[in-house]
Structure formats: structure tokens, C-alpha cells
Design an enzyme around this catalytic site. Structure first.
Site, PDB file in Angstrom:
ATOM      1  NE  ARG A 206      -2.207   7.682  16.779  1.00  0.00           N
ATOM      2  CZ  ARG A 206      -1.058   7.407  16.179  1.00  0.00           C
ATOM      3  NH1 ARG A 206      -0.542   6.210  16.231  1.00  0.00           N
ATOM      4  NH2 ARG A 206      -0.416   8.322  15.504  1.00  0.00           N
TER       5      ARG A 206
ATOM      6  CB  CYS B 227     -14.006   1.443  21.347  1.00  0.00           C
ATOM      7  SG  CYS B 227     -12.611   0.888  20.335  1.00  0.00           S
TER       8      CYS B 227
ATOM      9  NE  ARG C 227      -3.360  -1.607  -2.082  1.00  0.00           N
ATOM     10  CZ  ARG C 227      -3.327  -0.267  -2.181  1.00  0.00           C
ATOM     11  NH1 ARG C 227      -2.803   0.319  -3.241  1.00  0.00           N
ATOM     12  NH2 ARG C 227      -3.810   0.488  -1.199  1.00  0.00           N
TER      13      ARG C 227
ATOM     14  CB  CYS D 204     -10.615   3.596  24.220  1.00  0.00           C
ATOM     15  SG  CYS D 204     -10.930   3.596  22.447  1.00  0.00           S
TER      16      CYS D 204
ATOM     17  CB  CYS E 132      -4.982  -0.707   4.172  1.00  0.00           C
ATOM     18  SG  CYS E 132      -4.725   1.080   4.131  1.00  0.00           S
TER      19      CYS E 132
ATOM     20  CB  CYS F 105      -9.528   1.869  18.724  1.00  0.00           C
ATOM     21  SG  CYS F 105      -8.940   1.057  20.221  1.00  0.00           S
TER      22      CYS F 105
ATOM     23  CB  CYS G  67      -0.907  -0.030   1.234  1.00  0.00           C
ATOM     24  SG  CYS G  67      -1.718   1.521   1.630  1.00  0.00           S
ATOM     25  CG  HIS G  68       0.437   5.055  -2.240  1.00  0.00           C
ATOM     26  ND1 HIS G  68       1.395   5.952  -2.583  1.00  0.00           N
ATOM     27  CD2 HIS G  68      -0.005   4.480  -3.375  1.00  0.00           C
ATOM     28  CE1 HIS G  68       1.500   5.953  -3.885  1.00  0.00           C
ATOM     29  NE2 HIS G  68       0.674   5.070  -4.388  1.00  0.00           N
ATOM     30  CB  THR G  69       0.640   3.826   4.427  1.00  0.00           C
ATOM     31  OG1 THR G  69      -0.631   4.222   3.940  1.00  0.00           O
ATOM     32  CG2 THR G  69       0.953   4.631   5.659  1.00  0.00           C
TER      33      THR G  69
ATOM     34  CB  CYS H  17      -9.664  -1.603  22.855  1.00  0.00           C
ATOM     35  SG  CYS H  17     -10.425  -0.074  23.412  1.00  0.00           S
TER      36      CYS H  17
ATOM     37  CG  HIS I  76      -0.614  -1.180   6.380  1.00  0.00           C
ATOM     38  ND1 HIS I  76       0.406  -0.734   5.576  1.00  0.00           N
ATOM     39  CD2 HIS I  76      -1.726  -0.545   5.989  1.00  0.00           C
ATOM     40  CE1 HIS I  76      -0.082   0.152   4.729  1.00  0.00           C
ATOM     41  NE2 HIS I  76      -1.373   0.276   4.949  1.00  0.00           N
ATOM     42  CD  GLU I  77      -3.712  -2.873   1.263  1.00  0.00           C
ATOM     43  OE1 GLU I  77      -3.441  -3.594   0.291  1.00  0.00           O
ATOM     44  OE2 GLU I  77      -4.267  -1.776   1.151  1.00  0.00           O
TER      45      GLU I  77
END
Ligand code: PAD
Ligand code: ZN
Length: 377
Positions: free
Chosen positions: A118, A106, A372, A103, A177, A114, A48-50, A100, A70-71
Site C-alpha cells: 500500500r 487478506c 468506456r 496480510c 476496475c 490488501c 477510467c475516472h481515477t 498477497c 489501471h484498467e
């Protein structure tokens, strides 16, 4: 399984030793999961781009050396103490926005961001402040709470969801993502209504997923805006009804769109990450009710601007992270939607490569040739 439980696992991972350098395939050690953690064998992951953005050194939070990605999708290998609701063998998707359930974010129906882990997640660490990865005696940072560019990873149990085991890993990894983000931006954040007129700036994975969401919501016109006309053909398959290439006009793109739509769009979406197109997307909205959603992530230090009059006269500027989905509740439902054939995923996959060709995947992303690229271990 079973024989690796409680033991350190040796496996392959793509390590980002430093910014602006290609990833290097290494043998790494992955420690067993601690309290409320789960070790996952990743089967498929997408770029992914991130990930590219962090590797390019543009993310102020990026820590090196690290394991990006993260994908992804995979299978639970073992669970740490106190983990409930997961067993070895479960099919799962890591979630970079956890849920979670406790919090204040959430507990609010208004948001999905959430905040439970973090701080440590942003620092590239597990919730106890340490790492589960080592390579050549050196500790590696985690990334976005997922680190899917490793054959095995460890995630917090609030950052993982169980999904239907009949779904193909090489497709559902995309729900981690980009696709979920774009789809949710249209359905949750904008809440597009039927009969409306929409414009989508940027026809990458995120933009195409926005189009899919607008179509599902019953939008009448969906205008795709991109400087790369090669993207138009595929966008049509997702439900795009018209195209505009901003480089083909003398006038600013917002004026072009206003002329095309008798005063402006009901909804616009920025899926590029450029502050100039963010402004254009807002200003292309119809006076009185137009809503513009920012999805693209701009580089560090950038700021958006417009004349306040644009908002005073009834336009709304919004943003979204992960399309507003409460992750643990929603991603399994999106997987079911894919299995029911009411959500497209196959069409997002431009290339499939073995995991060891990951750098080629980054090149395909940078050159605009891929929507992708899915990597399989
Ligand atoms: P992508 O690079 O595949 O797509 C971007 C598209 O924009 C490409 O087709 C470009 O040709 C086009 N483009 C570039 N400049 C312009 C311009 N000036 N005018 C018109 N079109 C242009 O990216 P993507 O779809 O994977 O991601 C898009 C953005 O969304 C990116 O900034 C990414 O970081 C962000 C993102 N945000 C979230 C979130 O939760 N907010 C999640 C995932 C991705
Ligand atoms: Zn929470």
C-alpha cells in the site's frame, strides 16, 4: 519472446509530465522485472475516472511525471527472480488492489483491501521504492501499481492475475476496475436480495455494472438516477426498470424516491463521487433496513453528512473498494463469467481508439459521451 528477457525494453507510453496537461506519447525505457515482479506487454487498456482525476490534479497522492492507467490486459513478457505461478505468454490482468494472501486484510474474509504494498504503491513506486520507467533520462512514477498506459509495464506479482487465454483483451481490460467494482458493490458489499428495490445514482460504467449485479441478485425494481438522460437507454439493456432525472423535480431527489417506493429503497448505490448525492442516496433508503453503498470517489477534502437519526432509525451506510472482490481469486472468475455470457462487457465499450489517440479518449470521458473508451496498442 525470450530475446528481451533481462534487457531494457524501449516502447511507447503516454506520459503525464504534469497535472492539467494532455498526455504526451513518448519513447520510454522499461527496466527488467526485479525480485517478485513481472513485466507485461499491455494489449488493451481503458480510461477510467481515477486516471482523469489524477491528471486533473485532484488526487493528493498523484506524483508526476508518471505513467497513468489501471484498467488493462496483456501478456507476460518476462518474470523476475522468485516469481511463481506465471510464465512468459500467460494472459493477465493487472490489479490495483493486490492480494498477497498473508496480510491481516487478506487473512480476513471481511475485506479485500490488501495492505502489503500500500505505502509504495501510493507513492507511485515499486515495492522496493524505485521505478522501472525512464524517459529522456528522467525517472517516471508508476500509478496504482499498474501503469497500463505503456506498451510494457512492470507490476508486483501480487498485483497480477492469470486469466483464460481465449478471452478478448479489448473487453476483459474493463475488469481491472470499473465493471468489477460496480458488479461487486451489488453482490458483495450490499449483498442485494431477490425481490428488493434498488436505486443507482450515476449511470456511468460503475453504475451500469451495479445494475447488472442487482439484476443478477434478482432485484425487482432498479431505478436509475442521472442528470444526463442520454444514459437511460443503455441502462435499460443492463436491467434498469425505471429512471429519474433529479433536475426535473422541485423536491429533493430523496423525497421523490421515497414517494415512488412507498417509504424508500432497500438498497442505494452512489456511483458519482458527489457528497450531496451520497447524502441523498442514504436518505432515500427505507427506515429500518435500507443499505446505502458509496462507490464514487469524492474530491480531496470533501466530507459527508446526514442527521444521525437517519442511522439510528436503521439505515446502514457502507463503502466499497473494487467491489469487495479479493482480486487475484476473483478477477479470473469474472473473466470466465464473461466467456459464459453471464456477465456483460461489450456493452460498456463506447469507443475503440488506437493508443496514440489517448487524449481524445480523455475528452470523450469528460464530455459524458463515453462509458468506456478502449485503447489498443
Ligand atoms: P462516469 O462519470 O462515467 O459516471 C457518472 C454519472 O453520474 C454520469 O452519467 C453523470 O451524468 C452522472 N451524474 C453526475 N452528477 C450527477 C448528479 N448530481 N445526480 C445524478 N447523476 C449525476 O463515472 P464512472 O461510472 O466511471 O465512475 C463513477 C464514480 O465511481 C467515480 O467517482 C469514480 O472515481 C468512482 C470509482 N470508484 C471505484 C471504487 O473502487 N470505489 C472504482 C472505480 C470508480
Ligand atoms: Zn494482503
Amino acid at each position: 519472446m525470450g530475446d528481451t528477457t533481462g534487457k531494457v525494453i524501449q516502447c511507447k507510453a503516454a506520459v503525464a509530465w504534469e497535472a492539467k496537461k494532455p498526455l504526451s506519447i513518448e519513447d520510454i525505457e522499461v527496466a527488467p522485472p526485479k525480485e517478485n515482479e513481472i513485466r507485461v506487454k499491455i494489449i488493451a487498456t481503458a480510461i477510467c475516472h481515477t486516471d482523469a482525476y489524477t491528471l486533473d490534479g485532484l488526487d493528493p497522492e498523484g506524483s508526476f511525471p508518471c505513467v497513468l492507467g489501471h484498467e488493462g490486459a496483456g501478456i507476460v513478457e518476462s518474470v523476475g527472480p522468485s516469481v511463481q505461478g506465471f510464465q512468459p505468454g500467460d494472459h493477465v490482468i493487472p490489479l490495483y488492489i493486490p492480494q498477497c494472501g498473508e496480510c491481516k486484510f487478506c487473512l480476513s474474509p471481511k475485506t479485500n483491501v490488501c495492505s502489503k504494498i500500500r505505502l509504495t504503491q501510493g507513492q507511485g513506486k515499486m515495492p522496493d521504492g524505485t521505478s522501472r520507467f525512464t524517459c529522456k533520462g528522467q525517472s517516471l512514477y508508476h500509478f496504482m501499481g499498474c501503469s497500463t498506459f505503456s506498451e510494457y509495464t512492470v507490476v508486483a506479482d501480487i498485483s497480477l492475475c492469470k486469466v483464460d487465454p481465449t478471452a478478448a483483451f479489448d473487453k476483459i481490460c474493463l475488469l481491472g476496475c470499473g465493471v468489477s467494482t460496480g458488479f461487486g458493490a451489488a453482490l458483495n458489499t450490499a449483498n442485494v436480495d431477490s425481490g428488493s428495490t434498488c436505486a443507482v445514482f450515476g449511470l456511468g460504467a460503475v453504475g451500469l455494472a451495479v445494475i447488472m449485479g442487482c439484476k443478477e441478485a434478482g432485484a425487482q425494481r432498479i431505478i436509475g438516477v442521472d442528470i444526463n438522460e442520454n444514459k437511460f437507454e443503455l441502462a435499460k439493456i443492463f436491467g434498469c426498470t425505471e429512471f429519474v432525472n433529479p433536475t426535473k423535480f422541485e423536491k429533493p431527489i430523496q423525497e421523490v424516491l421515497i414517494d415512488l417506493t412507498d417509504g424508500g429503497l432497500d438498497y442505494t448505490f452512489e456511483c458519482i463521487g458527489n457528497v450531496k448525492t451520497m447524502r441523498a442516496a442514504l436518505e432515500a433508503c427505507h427506515k429500518g433496513w435500507g443499505v446505502s453503498v458509496i462507490i464514487g470517489v469524492a474530491s480531496a477534502g470533501q466530507e459527508i453528512s446526514t442527521r444521525p437519526f437517519q442511522l439510528v432509525t436503521g439505515r446502514t451506510w457502507k463503502g466499497t473498494a473494487f467491489g469487495g472482490w479479493k482480486s487475484k481469486d476473483s478477477v479470473p472468475r469474472l473473466v470466465s463469467k464473461y466467456l459464459d455470457k453471464s456477465l456483460m462487457l461489450d456493452e460498456f465499450v463506447s469507443y475503440k481508439l488506437p493508443f496514440t489517440s489517448i487524449n481524445e479518449g480523455f475528452e470523450l470521458l469528460h464530455s459524458g459521451k463515453s462509458i468506456r473508451t478502449v485503447l489498443e496498442y
